[in-house]
Design an enzyme around this catalytic site. Structure first.
Site: not given
Lengths: 342, 342
Positions: A68, A238, A248, A197
């Site tokens: 973001a 998050d 998260n 990730q």
């Protein structure tokens, strides 16, 4: 398992070790916005120059740029670039609107585009947005640094680095600050299924920065805590509810329980913008179910039959009582979180 | 999270539901030994006939046939087949020796081959070995069945089914018995990184048997326990020490800690042959580190840079105090395990 090393480190410098050899996630390039194409990672680290509105929109829509804050910075530079290259006001407004809508769920994108559009000097405003992100990440890193012992052995999950924020990163920023301050951390990186990730991005960022880091399967975290003398867990967030419950990446709650079982502190590094005071507790956070293909295939290779049923929540919620502290740009928050978060 | 359903199920029949639609992992085929080629799973379920010593050896050496008991049964049928097709005694002895050495670490293989070689009726002896495995698995399933409540919601890890034992399986055998007894279990399957035995094999076996099963990433287990009303965890074991410490696929220890945190029973289903009385405790079990490529690539696709450092233990050790009970072919063992195992 006890931490018997000093955590007093307020006087250590933040940057006497060389910075990462990775190129910047997003940068102003004069006649282009430059970015690392994240779709190619980790097999290739490729810097791409986006010059037209088509290229800017495609970079965001295709997830070439992600995270973001990173998307926000990219969009801000993008508008500034378009203003320089599109002389007609109507055509510019149309292009800016296209860029603003490139990824509807990215609130940072619309926010950053609007802010730049409202400024007299658009490039200066875009640069200000980038500098503000750097300042937030640096402040989180500075506060977090004091929680990291010398030669700390750390577990982290998912990716919370420069490729996501466009600056130092959150949880990864704390680790990088500890590394630059000469604390010599060792990091066990959860690969972080389903989207990996950890092995794709976090491993790359830490190794390029010279940090001692190893990748493990997510299921190994408990055994690593037991046998590898782990000192702490640090993750991002998050969204944090008013009571401290933390949404998260899936697997975070597991790590928090395991840390509590082994008597290891569990830290969440997150900017104030991730704290959602309108959400009372974790029970109010809806759990998004993602595409089953994320589990039945891995980067295009099938690993389960297509008919397999899948439970694939995008994230989980860690109850606040399992969080040792939150690390924000305003300082370290301790329980009771109802008060400290407010 | 409490289990409020009856566990009294001694009178339920073991098999009123149809058996699996999967072909048998290993079977005598008259002029061949038939097996499911496990390298093709889950994308293709292919039954292969091995007729020559070359084909028999290749099936084992290439991991087309895997799972210690399964390899033993395959080797036993293989010797019986070779005795029928190779009339010359010296040539037969040479072929049997080659088969016996097809996978040096598989002790079941040498044991089964020797046993068949020593018998007058070699095929009858091979069939006896197969029937004995079926009896062991059936006994484990029968004892385990009583621990499974009606409509139990179960988490399992790795693969412990027919493709590994050549019969019903261990932990998976208990689940299949519960299904056949009409208990309607729901199973959450850990995909089980790095080698994904859960999504590749367990999912296939449970779905083909008609069991309600879903695959999840390993990191989701804790959140599933919290939000999905899980009743119990059941896993297999590679090796159980004299005090009950249990070596099993990496990720098992994590599940055991998470089960304890959520107040959920944690069961280990294992035949007596997995109990190693010569090993005093888990501290005496050496931890094998496996190939880093298992983590940096998935079925040939790269997911981390080749330079990435990796921590890849093949299994972990669960302390005995986290095991609610062991399910063996002789009955259910409860703590204190020092006594019950002996």
């Amino acid at each position: 398992m006890a931490i018997d090393r000093s955590t007093a480190a307020t006087a250590t410098p933040l940057a006497f070790l060389p910075k990462s050899k990775l190129p910047a996630a997003v940068a102003w390039g004069g006649d282009a916005v430059r970015y690392v194409d994240q779709r190619e990672l980790p097999t290739e680290v490729r810097v791409v120059s986006a010059r037209t509105v088509e290229e800017l929109v495609a970079a965001i829509a295709s997830l070439g740029v992600r995270g973001a804050p990173c998307i926000g910075i990219f969009g801000a530079y993008g508008v500034a670039l378009l203003r320089r290259t599109i002389l007609d006001d109507v055509a510019f407004a149309t292009a800016a609107a296209r860029l603003r809508a490139a990824r509807p769920t990215a609130v940072n994108l619309a926010w950053a585009v609007d802010r730049v559009l409202a400024a007299d000097d658009m490039l200066a405003e875009a640069e200000a947005i980038h500098r503000e992100q750097e300042a937030v990440d640096a402040a989180i890193a500075r506060y977090g640094l004091e929680l990291i012992p010398e030669r700390a052995r750390i577990i982290t999950h998912c990716h919370t680095g420069a490729l996501a924020t466009g600056a130092l990163g959150t949880a990864l920023g704390v680790i990088l600050a500890a590394h630059r301050a000469g604390k010599q951390p060792t990091v066990f990186i959860d690969e972080t299924r389903p989207l990996l990730q950890g092995s794709r991005l976090t491993e790359l960022e830490l190794r390029e920065a010279g940090v001692d880091a190893v990748v493990q399967v997510d299921g190994a975290a408990a055994f690593v805590m037991l046998r590898q003398n782990v000192d702490l867990v640090i993750v991002g967030a998050d969204r944090v509810a008013r009571n401290g419950d933390t949404a998260n990446k899936i697997g975070t709650y597991s790590l928090a329980v395991l840390a509590a079982h082994h008597g290891i502190p569990f830290y969440v590094a997150a900017p104030r913008s991730s704290f959602d005071l309108a959400t009372e507790s974790g029970a109010d956070i809806p759990i998004e179910q993602r595409d089953p293909d994320e589990i039945t295939t891995i980067r295009g290779t099938r690993v389960a039959q297509a008919q397999a049923r899948v439970f694939n929540p995008a994230f989980d919620v860690t109850p606040h009582r399992l969080v040792t502290a939150f690390i924000t740009e305003r300082g370290v928050l301790r329980p009771p979180y109802g008060e400290s978060i407010r």
